[in-house]
Design an enzyme around this catalytic site. Structure first.
Site, PDB file in Angstrom:
ATOM      1  N   GLU A  98      -3.110   0.559  -9.196  1.00 43.17           N
ATOM      2  CA  GLU A  98      -1.939   1.403  -9.436  1.00 43.17           C
ATOM      3  C   GLU A  98      -0.784   0.494  -9.867  1.00 43.17           C
ATOM      4  OE1 GLU A  98      -2.134   5.180  -6.452  1.00 43.17           O
ATOM      5  OE2 GLU A  98      -1.853   3.248  -5.484  1.00 43.17           O
ATOM      6  N   ASN A 156      -3.038   6.401  -1.898  1.00 40.38           N
ATOM      7  CA  ASN A 156      -2.862   6.363  -0.446  1.00 40.38           C
ATOM      8  C   ASN A 156      -2.123   7.593   0.082  1.00 40.38           C
ATOM      9  OD1 ASN A 156      -4.310   4.091   0.012  1.00 40.38           O
ATOM     10  ND2 ASN A 156      -2.558   2.703   0.121  1.00 40.38           N
ATOM     11  N   SER A 192       0.822  -1.212   0.000  1.00 35.40           N
ATOM     12  CA  SER A 192       0.000   0.000   0.000  1.00 35.40           C
ATOM     13  C   SER A 192       0.848   1.250   0.000  1.00 35.40           C
ATOM     14  CB  SER A 192      -0.872   0.050   1.252  1.00 35.40           C
ATOM     15  OG  SER A 192      -1.330  -1.180   1.634  1.00 35.40           O
ATOM     16  N   HIS A 194      -0.927  -2.296  -7.151  1.00 32.12           N
ATOM     17  CA  HIS A 194      -1.683  -1.976  -5.942  1.00 32.12           C
ATOM     18  C   HIS A 194      -3.189  -1.971  -6.206  1.00 32.12           C
ATOM     19  CE1 HIS A 194      -2.869   1.109  -2.681  1.00 32.12           C
ATOM     20  NE2 HIS A 194      -2.914  -0.123  -2.195  1.00 32.12           N
TER      21      HIS A 194
HETATM   22  N1  3HC Z   1     -16.687  -8.010  -1.990  1.00 30.72           N
HETATM   23  C1  3HC Z   1     -17.395  -8.031  -3.149  1.00 30.72           C
HETATM   24  N2  3HC Z   1     -18.404  -7.181  -3.410  1.00 30.72           N
HETATM   25  C2  3HC Z   1     -18.719  -6.303  -2.458  1.00 30.72           C
HETATM   26  C3  3HC Z   1     -18.043  -6.226  -1.232  1.00 30.72           C
HETATM   27  C4  3HC Z   1     -16.989  -7.147  -1.018  1.00 30.72           C
HETATM   28  N3  3HC Z   1     -16.277  -7.131   0.108  1.00 30.72           N
HETATM   29  N4  3HC Z   1     -18.601  -5.244  -0.491  1.00 30.72           N
HETATM   30  C5  3HC Z   1     -19.605  -4.708  -1.255  1.00 30.72           C
HETATM   31  N5  3HC Z   1     -19.652  -5.345  -2.428  1.00 30.72           N
HETATM   32  C6  3HC Z   1     -20.567  -5.056  -3.543  1.00 30.72           C
HETATM   33  C7  3HC Z   1     -21.993  -5.390  -3.186  1.00 30.72           C
HETATM   34  O1  3HC Z   1     -22.285  -6.723  -3.464  1.00 30.72           O
HETATM   35  C8  3HC Z   1     -22.779  -4.430  -4.073  1.00 30.72           C
HETATM   36  O2  3HC Z   1     -22.844  -4.961  -5.392  1.00 30.72           O
HETATM   37  P1  3HC Z   1     -24.117  -4.662  -6.327  1.00 30.72           P
HETATM   38  O3  3HC Z   1     -24.287  -3.185  -6.380  1.00 30.72           O
HETATM   39  O4  3HC Z   1     -23.693  -5.253  -7.629  1.00 30.72           O
HETATM   40  O5  3HC Z   1     -25.250  -5.362  -5.680  1.00 30.72           O
HETATM   41  C9  3HC Z   1     -21.891  -3.192  -4.152  1.00 30.72           C
HETATM   42  O6  3HC Z   1     -20.560  -3.644  -3.785  1.00 30.72           O
HETATM   43  C10 3HC Z   1     -22.345  -2.139  -3.174  1.00 30.72           C
HETATM   44  O7  3HC Z   1     -22.376  -2.734  -1.899  1.00 30.72           O
HETATM   45  P2  3HC Z   1     -23.485  -2.465  -0.789  1.00 30.72           P
HETATM   46  O8  3HC Z   1     -24.779  -2.048  -1.460  1.00 30.72           O
HETATM   47  O9  3HC Z   1     -23.545  -3.608   0.147  1.00 30.72           O
HETATM   48  O10 3HC Z   1     -22.885  -1.307   0.071  1.00 30.72           O
HETATM   49  P3  3HC Z   1     -22.438   0.116  -0.366  1.00 30.72           P
HETATM   50  O11 3HC Z   1     -23.260   0.676  -1.454  1.00 30.72           O
HETATM   51  O12 3HC Z   1     -22.334   0.804   0.930  1.00 30.72           O
HETATM   52  O13 3HC Z   1     -20.976  -0.128  -0.957  1.00 30.72           O
HETATM   53  C11 3HC Z   1     -18.647  -0.216  -0.755  1.00 30.72           C
HETATM   54  C12 3HC Z   1     -19.959  -0.753  -0.233  1.00 30.72           C
HETATM   55  C13 3HC Z   1     -18.471  -0.631  -2.221  1.00 30.72           C
HETATM   56  C14 3HC Z   1     -17.549  -0.862   0.077  1.00 30.72           C
HETATM   57  C15 3HC Z   1     -18.670   1.347  -0.638  1.00 30.72           C
HETATM   58  O14 3HC Z   1     -19.011   1.713   0.664  1.00 30.72           O
HETATM   59  C16 3HC Z   1     -17.353   1.993  -0.990  1.00 30.72           C
HETATM   60  O15 3HC Z   1     -17.022   2.178  -2.153  1.00 30.72           O
HETATM   61  N6  3HC Z   1     -16.554   2.362   0.054  1.00 30.72           N
HETATM   62  C17 3HC Z   1     -15.259   2.987  -0.116  1.00 30.72           C
HETATM   63  C18 3HC Z   1     -14.253   1.927  -0.418  1.00 30.72           C
HETATM   64  C19 3HC Z   1     -12.881   2.497  -0.605  1.00 30.72           C
HETATM   65  O16 3HC Z   1     -12.624   3.688  -0.515  1.00 30.72           O
HETATM   66  N7  3HC Z   1     -11.940   1.605  -0.865  1.00 30.72           N
HETATM   67  C20 3HC Z   1     -10.567   1.976  -1.020  1.00 30.72           C
HETATM   68  C21 3HC Z   1      -9.880   1.823   0.287  1.00 30.72           C
HETATM   69  S1  3HC Z   1      -8.177   2.254   0.194  1.00 30.72           S
HETATM   70  C22 3HC Z   1      -7.434   0.844  -0.303  1.00 30.72           C
HETATM   71  O17 3HC Z   1      -8.023  -0.179  -0.471  1.00 30.72           O
HETATM   72  C23 3HC Z   1      -5.964   0.901  -0.511  1.00 30.72           C
HETATM   73  C24 3HC Z   1      -5.261   0.093   0.543  1.00 30.72           C
HETATM   74  O18 3HC Z   1      -3.878   0.074   0.198  1.00 30.72           O
HETATM   75  C25 3HC Z   1      -5.387   0.656   1.926  1.00 30.72           C
END
Ligand code: 3HC
Length: 289
Positions: free
Chosen positions: A150, A188, A117, A138
């Protein structure tokens, strides 16, 4: 490219294994013990079954993706891999050990990549057998949902390695952006200092967990508030990323928030430990402050 090895079967490694298998490539999935990789495969099976239930994918496609995932208990099997992706804990010492061990079986035409990350790629490449074939890839959490990958060449990474990895990302149906080898890369470097700042805001008593998150959800249109997102990523991972950016730049503006460090010391790591800025023991997460 036919076979990809994924080292580390946690939330990132499992997600990567799933999307790689869904793209029709064979996946050798490993963790420190074989049963952890087997458990991860069982979890991926559940995730794929949900996609079938929701009619997002056909049952036959889920089955064929699952059949492509092979849990493995040691590095020897990775001699078959065209690409080895390390997705272990964000600890540099652990990653160096993995590159040294997996490097012993890396074929002369295969690529080694890290899903780090934040840790500079050039620094990690020294533990691989050939830094020209070492690169950062990434992914973002949740991997099956997030479109971005990335791609981070180190100082010695060859153009052929960059092209091969970009081709791999396209095959997964994801979008690549290329970043210079700076701590935290693009996303990040911007995101995690913001999450850290939210911890400073909470620690100084400016606002509650619920209001900080509500503020960013409704005021910025972010899908999750920063504290909810920090819990989702893992507070230990967020802290490690801040330490890497702070340590590498020497810039005090990146110092980790004391409250973030305290939570990690307490073992409150976010969703994965059942408690972070929210308590996850009940039906719905409850803010803790
Ligand atoms: N695995 C697979 N699919 C998932 C999932 C998972 N863990 N979590 C949610 N989904 C899918 C759901 O099935 C749903 O699919 P659909 O629309 O086709 O039915 C879709 O994502 C939306 O999910 P929900 O309706 O249950 O919930 P939300 O609308 O609240 O979405 C979320 C959940 C997609 C996680 C959304 O809240 C989001 O985008 N959050 C921000 C995530 C983010 O910023 N990620 C980056 C983090 S930084 C990183 O990863 C870098 C690392 O180095 C730290």
């Amino acid at each position: 490219m036919r076979t990809v090895a994924v080292i580390g079967a946690g939330q990132m490694g499992s997600g990567i294994a799933q999307v790689v298998a869904q793209a029709g490539l064979r996946v050798l999935l490993s963790d420190v013990q074989l049963d952890l990789a087997e458990k991860a495969k069982a979890k991926i099976a559940k995730g794929l079954a949900r996609l079938v239930e929701k009619e997002k994918i056909a049952a036959a496609d889920a089955e064929s993706a699952l059949s492509l995932i092979v849990p493995v208990g040691d590095y020897a099997a990775m001699v078959e891999a065209d690409l080895i992706i390390e997705a272990a804990t964000e600890r540099e010492d652990i990653k160096h050990r993995i590159f040294e061990a997996a490097g012993k079986v890396l074929r002369a035409d295969a690529i080694m990549a890290s899903n780090t990350s934040s840790i500079p790629i050039t620094r990690m490449a020294v533990s691989s057998p050939d830094p020209a074939r070492f690169i950062g890839v990434h992914f973002f959490n949740p991997v099956p949902v997030m479109k971005l990958v990335e791609v981070i060449p180190g100082l010695a990474t060859s153009a052929a390695t960059v092209d091969a990895v970009k081709g791999f990302v396209a095959r997964l149906g994801k979008e690549a952006v290329q970043s210079g080898d700076e701590p935290g890369f693009i996303v990040n470097r911007i995101l995690v200092p913001m999450l850290n700042e939210a911890c400073f805001v909470l620690g100084s008593g400016t606002a509650s967990v619920a209001d900080i998150d509500k503020g960013c959800r409704l005021g910025l249109n972010h899908p999750m508030g920063p504290l909810e997102l920090a819990d989702f990523i893992g507070l230990d991972t967020c802290l490690e990323i801040m330490r890497v950016i702070h340590g590498s730049t020497g810039d005090s503006k990146y110092r980790p928030a004391p409250l973030l460090a305290k939570y990690v010391e307490a073992g409150w790591l976010g969703r994965k430990s059942g408690r972070g800025f929210y308590d996850y023991s009940g039906e719905v997460p409850v803010p803790t402050r």
